[in-house]
Design a protein around this motif. Structure first.
Motif, PDB file in Angstrom:
ATOM      1  N   GLU A 209       0.827  -1.204   0.000  1.00 51.54           N
ATOM      2  CA  GLU A 209       0.000   0.000   0.000  1.00 51.54           C
ATOM      3  C   GLU A 209       0.864   1.257   0.000  1.00 51.54           C
ATOM      4  OE1 GLU A 209      -2.553  -0.267   3.374  1.00 51.54           O
ATOM      5  OE2 GLU A 209      -3.699  -1.964   2.586  1.00 51.54           O
ATOM      6  N   ALA A 210       1.944   1.240   0.788  1.00 54.42           N
ATOM      7  CA  ALA A 210       2.831   2.403   0.837  1.00 54.42           C
ATOM      8  C   ALA A 210       3.486   2.640  -0.521  1.00 54.42           C
ATOM      9  CB  ALA A 210       3.890   2.198   1.916  1.00 54.42           C
ATOM     10  N   LEU A 211       3.875   1.563  -1.192  1.00 54.41           N
ATOM     11  CA  LEU A 211       4.518   1.703  -2.494  1.00 54.41           C
ATOM     12  C   LEU A 211       3.535   2.129  -3.584  1.00 54.41           C
ATOM     13  CD1 LEU A 211       6.872  -1.397  -2.304  1.00 54.41           C
ATOM     14  CD2 LEU A 211       7.597   1.001  -2.453  1.00 54.41           C
ATOM     15  N   ARG A 212       2.239   1.963  -3.331  1.00 50.46           N
ATOM     16  CA  ARG A 212       1.222   2.391  -4.298  1.00 50.46           C
ATOM     17  C   ARG A 212       0.585   3.720  -3.911  1.00 50.46           C
ATOM     18  NH1 ARG A 212      -2.905  -2.394  -5.469  1.00 50.46           N
ATOM     19  NH2 ARG A 212      -3.219  -1.259  -7.406  1.00 50.46           N
ATOM     20  N   SER A 213       1.113   4.388  -2.899  1.00 54.11           N
ATOM     21  CA  SER A 213       0.526   5.636  -2.405  1.00 54.11           C
ATOM     22  C   SER A 213       0.798   6.799  -3.353  1.00 54.11           C
ATOM     23  CB  SER A 213       1.120   5.963  -1.032  1.00 54.11           C
ATOM     24  OG  SER A 213       2.495   6.296  -1.155  1.00 54.11           O
ATOM     25  N   THR A 214       0.110   7.908  -3.098  1.00 49.03           N
ATOM     26  CA  THR A 214       0.310   9.112  -3.899  1.00 49.03           C
ATOM     27  C   THR A 214       1.737   9.621  -3.787  1.00 49.03           C
ATOM     28  OG1 THR A 214      -2.013   9.727  -3.607  1.00 49.03           O
ATOM     29  CG2 THR A 214      -0.503  11.471  -4.276  1.00 49.03           C
ATOM     30  N   GLU A 215       2.295   9.556  -2.573  1.00 48.71           N
ATOM     31  CA  GLU A 215       3.677  10.008  -2.383  1.00 48.71           C
ATOM     32  C   GLU A 215       4.642   9.148  -3.186  1.00 48.71           C
ATOM     33  OE1 GLU A 215       1.553   9.267   0.014  1.00 48.71           O
ATOM     34  OE2 GLU A 215       1.203  11.159   1.096  1.00 48.71           O
ATOM     35  N   SER A 216       4.415   7.846  -3.190  1.00 49.71           N
ATOM     36  CA  SER A 216       5.270   6.941  -3.954  1.00 49.71           C
ATOM     37  C   SER A 216       5.133   7.197  -5.450  1.00 49.71           C
ATOM     38  CB  SER A 216       4.907   5.489  -3.635  1.00 49.71           C
ATOM     39  OG  SER A 216       5.697   4.595  -4.370  1.00 49.71           O
ATOM     40  N   LYS A 217       3.919   7.430  -5.899  1.00 45.92           N
ATOM     41  CA  LYS A 217       3.700   7.737  -7.318  1.00 45.92           C
ATOM     42  C   LYS A 217       4.545   8.942  -7.743  1.00 45.92           C
ATOM     43  CE  LYS A 217       0.063   9.210 -10.542  1.00 45.92           C
ATOM     44  NZ  LYS A 217      -1.393   9.474 -10.707  1.00 45.92           N
ATOM     45  N   THR A 218       4.587   9.973  -6.908  1.00 48.42           N
ATOM     46  CA  THR A 218       5.378  11.157  -7.216  1.00 48.42           C
ATOM     47  C   THR A 218       6.851  10.802  -7.347  1.00 48.42           C
ATOM     48  OG1 THR A 218       3.795  12.594  -6.077  1.00 48.42           O
ATOM     49  CG2 THR A 218       6.027  13.453  -6.400  1.00 48.42           C
ATOM     50  N   ARG A 219       7.346   9.956  -6.446  1.00 48.72           N
ATOM     51  CA  ARG A 219       8.760   9.570  -6.503  1.00 48.72           C
ATOM     52  C   ARG A 219       9.063   8.804  -7.791  1.00 48.72           C
ATOM     53  NH1 ARG A 219       7.611   7.982  -0.650  1.00 48.72           N
ATOM     54  NH2 ARG A 219       8.024   9.946   0.438  1.00 48.72           N
ATOM     55  N   PHE A 220       8.161   7.947  -8.201  1.00 44.99           N
ATOM     56  CA  PHE A 220       8.371   7.210  -9.447  1.00 44.99           C
ATOM     57  C   PHE A 220       8.400   8.157 -10.643  1.00 44.99           C
ATOM     58  CE2 PHE A 220       7.432   3.393  -7.056  1.00 44.99           C
ATOM     59  CZ  PHE A 220       8.084   2.388  -7.761  1.00 44.99           C
ATOM     60  N   THR A 221       7.421   9.030 -10.733  1.00 47.54           N
ATOM     61  CA  THR A 221       7.323   9.875 -11.923  1.00 47.54           C
ATOM     62  C   THR A 221       8.471  10.888 -11.995  1.00 47.54           C
ATOM     63  OG1 THR A 221       5.766  11.333 -10.747  1.00 47.54           O
ATOM     64  CG2 THR A 221       4.827   9.610 -12.131  1.00 47.54           C
ATOM     65  N   LEU A 222       8.958  11.345 -10.849  1.00 48.66           N
ATOM     66  CA  LEU A 222      10.095  12.267 -10.848  1.00 48.66           C
ATOM     67  C   LEU A 222      11.394  11.581 -11.258  1.00 48.66           C
ATOM     68  CD1 LEU A 222       9.471  14.390  -7.612  1.00 48.66           C
ATOM     69  CD2 LEU A 222       9.240  15.145  -9.992  1.00 48.66           C
ATOM     70  N   ASN A 223      11.415  10.263 -11.200  1.00 50.28           N
ATOM     71  CA  ASN A 223      12.634   9.521 -11.505  1.00 50.28           C
ATOM     72  C   ASN A 223      12.561   8.768 -12.831  1.00 50.28           C
ATOM     73  OD1 ASN A 223      14.758   9.626  -9.229  1.00 50.28           O
ATOM     74  ND2 ASN A 223      12.826   9.431  -8.106  1.00 50.28           N
ATOM     75  N   GLY A 224      11.720   9.236 -13.745  1.00 47.69           N
ATOM     76  CA  GLY A 224      11.747   8.702 -15.092  1.00 47.69           C
ATOM     77  C   GLY A 224      10.885   7.487 -15.345  1.00 47.69           C
ATOM     78  N   PHE A 225       9.939   7.203 -14.436  1.00 48.92           N
ATOM     79  CA  PHE A 225       8.996   6.103 -14.636  1.00 48.92           C
ATOM     80  C   PHE A 225       7.622   6.647 -15.037  1.00 48.92           C
ATOM     81  CE2 PHE A 225      12.084   4.462 -11.624  1.00 48.92           C
ATOM     82  CZ  PHE A 225      12.256   3.140 -11.984  1.00 48.92           C
ATOM     83  N   ARG A 226       6.842   5.832 -15.703  1.00 46.35           N
ATOM     84  CA  ARG A 226       5.427   6.103 -15.937  1.00 46.35           C
ATOM     85  C   ARG A 226       4.632   5.181 -15.017  1.00 46.35           C
ATOM     86  NH1 ARG A 226       8.101   6.367 -20.591  1.00 46.35           N
ATOM     87  NH2 ARG A 226       7.726   4.190 -21.151  1.00 46.35           N
ATOM     88  N   TRP A 227       3.647   5.729 -14.349  1.00 47.26           N
ATOM     89  CA  TRP A 227       2.987   5.063 -13.220  1.00 47.26           C
ATOM     90  C   TRP A 227       1.908   4.088 -13.681  1.00 47.26           C
ATOM     91  CZ3 TRP A 227       3.946   4.076  -8.429  1.00 47.26           C
ATOM     92  CH2 TRP A 227       2.928   3.844  -7.495  1.00 47.26           C
ATOM     93  N   HIS A 228       1.900   2.899 -13.104  1.00 51.56           N
ATOM     94  CA  HIS A 228       0.847   1.907 -13.304  1.00 51.56           C
ATOM     95  C   HIS A 228       0.150   1.547 -12.008  1.00 51.56           C
ATOM     96  CE1 HIS A 228       2.202  -0.099 -17.341  1.00 51.56           C
ATOM     97  NE2 HIS A 228       2.446   1.195 -17.342  1.00 51.56           N
ATOM     98  N   GLY A 229       0.660   2.043 -10.870  1.00 52.16           N
ATOM     99  CA  GLY A 229       0.251   1.535  -9.566  1.00 52.16           C
ATOM    100  C   GLY A 229      -1.198   1.736  -9.210  1.00 52.16           C
ATOM    101  N   ASP A 230      -1.917   2.628  -9.925  1.00 51.83           N
ATOM    102  CA  ASP A 230      -3.344   2.818  -9.643  1.00 51.83           C
ATOM    103  C   ASP A 230      -4.211   1.751 -10.297  1.00 51.83           C
ATOM    104  OD1 ASP A 230      -2.780   5.144  -8.229  1.00 51.83           O
ATOM    105  OD2 ASP A 230      -2.921   6.408 -10.016  1.00 51.83           O
ATOM    106  N   MET A 231      -3.619   0.976 -11.185  1.00 53.19           N
ATOM    107  CA  MET A 231      -4.388  -0.040 -11.898  1.00 53.19           C
ATOM    108  C   MET A 231      -4.692  -1.217 -10.979  1.00 53.19           C
ATOM    109  SD  MET A 231      -2.357  -0.093 -15.521  1.00 53.19           S
ATOM    110  CE  MET A 231      -2.038   1.418 -16.427  1.00 53.19           C
ATOM    111  N   GLN A 232      -5.766  -1.886 -11.250  1.00 53.66           N
ATOM    112  CA  GLN A 232      -6.118  -3.073 -10.487  1.00 53.66           C
ATOM    113  C   GLN A 232      -5.203  -4.225 -10.864  1.00 53.66           C
ATOM    114  OE1 GLN A 232      -8.439  -3.293  -7.958  1.00 53.66           O
ATOM    115  NE2 GLN A 232      -8.442  -1.070  -8.223  1.00 53.66           N
ATOM    116  N   PRO A 233      -4.917  -5.145  -9.902  1.00 51.90           N
ATOM    117  CA  PRO A 233      -4.065  -6.302 -10.233  1.00 51.90           C
ATOM    118  C   PRO A 233      -4.628  -7.095 -11.407  1.00 51.90           C
ATOM    119  CG  PRO A 233      -4.471  -6.164  -7.870  1.00 51.90           C
ATOM    120  CD  PRO A 233      -5.361  -5.142  -8.517  1.00 51.90           C
TER     121      PRO A 233
END
Length: 233
Positions: A209-233
């Protein structure tokens, strides 16, 4: 399992470190736990898992390196993706534009190791698909298990170009120049999974849950990733 200070073992492909390390530190402080991180090339990590090591969680560099150990884990969740790129010296003094240019004579090229690394396997697959494998590999003077080592050697001036992930290049800023690879298959998708028989299933679920949080999403996108974590498994 109840212990005063739980210790989680967490395997992760090296490319994910820049996006997850702060989240892991915050989680340790919040939950009163220790997380033993093992960052390495995913070929090395999956070999360790198949040899009997049992991390509580595994965050792969690409889905292809989750499939080979999937029977030991819950269904994985795709967290992010990042593109493969060519990184070269500032100003692109060699005039490189495409992956085919890496086969020019006289170049010193660095790539990730095909057996040890998801990036290496994807690079080899891409080169073979373009009938460029032998031509480019003739110029390869360095093969590493993780891409951060390639970026460091490029910055040190020993290489003309390297094939890495976009996420590996952000921290280097203007010390390198990044060229896109506009080809099918030049994207890696990063999945995460919890081990089936972890002794700390609820703790691992909270970490996820922490790795899929809004704060984590920001860290991913700032570091050159495109976010998938909001998607359902």
């Amino acid at each position: 399992k109840w212990v005063d200070v739980p210790e989680l073992v967490f395997f992760s492909g090296g490319v994910n470190r820049v996006a997850i390390e702060e989240t892991l530190r915050n989680f340790e402080e919040r939950e009163g736990v220790r997380i033993s991180r093992i960052y390495n090339g995913c070929g090395i990590l999956t070999a360790q898992i198949r040899a009997g090591q049992k991390p509580d969680g595994y965050f792969a560099c690409d889905v292809s390196f989750m499939r080979t150990v999937a029977d030991g884990f819950r269904p994985s969740i795709r967290m992010a993706e990042t593109s493969m790129v060519i990184a070269t010296q500032p100003g692109n003094p060699r005039g490189l534009h495409t992956i085919a240019d890496l086969g020019r004579s006289g170049l010193k090229i660095g790539v990730a190791n095909e057996e040890q690394s998801a990036l290496g396997a994807l690079t080899a697959r891409l080169l073979r698909g373009q009938n460029l494998f032998d031509q480019v590999m003739a110029n390869v003077v360095v093969q590493t298990p993780t891409a951060d080592l390639l970026v460091n050697q490029l910055r040190a001036g020993g290489l003309d170009a390297v094939v890495v992930y976009e996420a590996n290049t952000v921290a280097a800023g203007d010390q390198i120049q990044v060229l896109p690879i506009d080809l099918p298959g030049a994207t890696a998708i990063q999945p995460i999974a919890i081990r089936n028989d972890t002794e700390f299933p609820r703790l691992m679920e909270r970490l996820l849950e922490a790795l899929r949080s809004t704060e984590s999403k920001t860290r991913f996108t700032l570091n050159g990733f495109r976010w998938h974590g909001d998607m359902q498994p």
